[in-house]
Design an enzyme around this catalytic site. Structure first.
Site, PDB file in Angstrom:
ATOM      1  N   TYR A   1       0.836  -1.195   0.000  1.00 56.33           N
ATOM      2  CA  TYR A   1       0.000   0.000   0.000  1.00 56.33           C
ATOM      3  C   TYR A   1       0.870   1.243   0.000  1.00 56.33           C
ATOM      4  CZ  TYR A   1       1.073   0.719   4.963  1.00 56.33           C
ATOM      5  OH  TYR A   1       1.710   0.945   6.145  1.00 56.33           O
ATOM      6  N   CYS A   2       0.256   2.383  -0.386  1.00 56.95           N
ATOM      7  CA  CYS A   2       0.929   3.656  -0.189  1.00 56.95           C
ATOM      8  C   CYS A   2      -0.066   4.636   0.439  1.00 56.95           C
ATOM      9  CB  CYS A   2       1.617   4.171  -1.440  1.00 56.95           C
ATOM     10  SG  CYS A   2       0.682   4.061  -2.953  1.00 56.95           S
ATOM     11  N   ARG A   3      -0.106   5.863  -0.005  1.00 56.24           N
ATOM     12  CA  ARG A   3      -0.853   6.873   0.736  1.00 56.24           C
ATOM     13  C   ARG A   3      -2.361   6.808   0.544  1.00 56.24           C
ATOM     14  NH1 ARG A   3      -1.621  11.600   0.127  1.00 56.24           N
ATOM     15  NH2 ARG A   3      -2.252  11.936   2.259  1.00 56.24           N
TER      16      ARG A   3
END
Lengths: 225, 225
Positions: B174-176
């Site tokens: 995942y990221c932001r």
DNA sequence: CCACCATTCAATCAATGTGTTGAGCATTGC
DNA sequence: GCAATGCTCAACACATTGATTGAATGGTGG
């Protein structure tokens, strides 16, 4: 570290794009509908070439997109979460304004916030009795959307336009956000003139966020000839 | 004295304050806790005087506040909705990145988004089996908060740090935000190396917004007396 | 395919913003 | 008090941004 630098640099670039009053003005006009360069230059009182440059700046940042229609190039709002960004910016600005205001108020030993009423309380009152809604924001903000049936008198004009308000009704003043403090001034001024006034706690943003009815000015989208 | 500023000029001024990479960097460090000028200058690799100037710029805009402790002046985050503003800015930047990425992806006839999994799906899986959470954001973003138990490998380092990942477990990257596309790259890279990987649909922002547990690396801001 | 015209580009100058230097000014420790 | 420390201020050089002009572009409509 090189990529991170790029990331933060990108953020700065975007912020800088919004860091110019003319570009913000252009963006607000575009937010109301597609406009040609010429029309936008007119609306913002910029020279054609200058407007064009600012528009291209906005376009590079993705805030607007273009398409050609006949001889004209029409600018429209870009995709993506632009509105939240602008709302966040305005919210923060409102808070700053409120902060400065509070300092002044404290030094004068003002009482607190003139007991604001909630959205629910307002709805209840609107259903039970007649209430005059007073929108004390600027005319262009009002035009972009306001509470149904509200009267618009920018706070700085309030004193000399008191006659426009019904003397017998309760008045509820509001502005943008919970931080916006214009409505405090408005209520203070109205009460000083013997009118029954209160302010709405969370302002227009909250109203809109709750999915309640929003009225917009008559002319919303005017593409011109 | 021309102190009169229209509303829109105020907005532009605030945006311009954020429109500098050094100031944004300072702000991010300050967001992690009170820091002295000297420390901030170090962290951002600025000269002392220059850092001081930028900090005062931020202070004028209300983004930071100061207090003196002994010989040091400590800067802390200001009050007001600063975080939403920064989040909105980053969200928008993520979206822009995703947009560019999509163009590239389209031109290569890539398949779609590698079927992301939802937050609920992730929670379900975490309760049923062991899942390796992979945070592909930068180290400092990770430090500010991440999913519990997540491993942090910035996407650009992923290829050469594959050894740090357990080969047998399913990986969720995942990221932001929903717009952030780093995790797409990450999943593609992981699969290319024969690992079972999927991406989380809405990223960290969504997780945090849902009120779920967030782990932080460093100590969180403590306002003190 | 030509003339028109909205828009963009290019060149310039003024205004602003940025970084460096060294001086100035509080506060602490001696 | 005096030196050391930590920060701010002032002044300057340099870089970036913004507005104005006039010319170039390129799609349209004839």
């Amino acid at each position: 570290m090189n990529t991170h630098q790029t990331h933060i640099e990108t953020l700065a670039l975007l912020a800088r794009t919004l860091g110019n009053a003319h570009r913000l003005a252009l963006l607000e006009h575009i937010a109301q509908g597609e406009r040609s360069v010429e029309r936008l230059a007119e609306l913002t009182d910029l020279s054609l070439a200058n407007a064009s440059q600012h528009l291209q700046h906005l376009k590079r940042a993705g805030f607007v997109q273009t398409r050609r229609e006949g001889k004209n190039v029409l600018y429209r709002l870009g995709t993506g979460p632009i509105a939240p960004l602008l709302v966040a910016l305005r919210d923060y600005a409102d808070h700053q304004q409120a902060r400065i205001h509070d300092l002044v108020a404290d030094s004068r030993s003002h009482p607190a916030r003139l007991e604001p009423i909630s959205r629910e309380e307002l709805l209840r009152r609107m259903s039970e009795e007649s209430v005059t809604l007073l929108d004390v924001r600027s005319e262009d903000e009002f035009a972009l959307g306001h509470l149904p049936g509200a009267i618009n008198i920018p706070v700085e004009e309030l004193e000399r336009r008191l006659a426009e308000l019904p003397a017998k009704q309760n008045i509820v003043a509001y502005c943008r956000s919970p931080y916006c403090v214009l409505s405090v001034d408005a209520v203070a001024a109205l009460r000083a003139h013997g009118l029954a006034a209160q302010r709405l706690a969370n302002g227009f943003v909250d109203w809109k966020a709750a999915g309640l009815d929003v009225e917009t000015a008559t002319r919303v989208y005017d593409p011109g000839p």
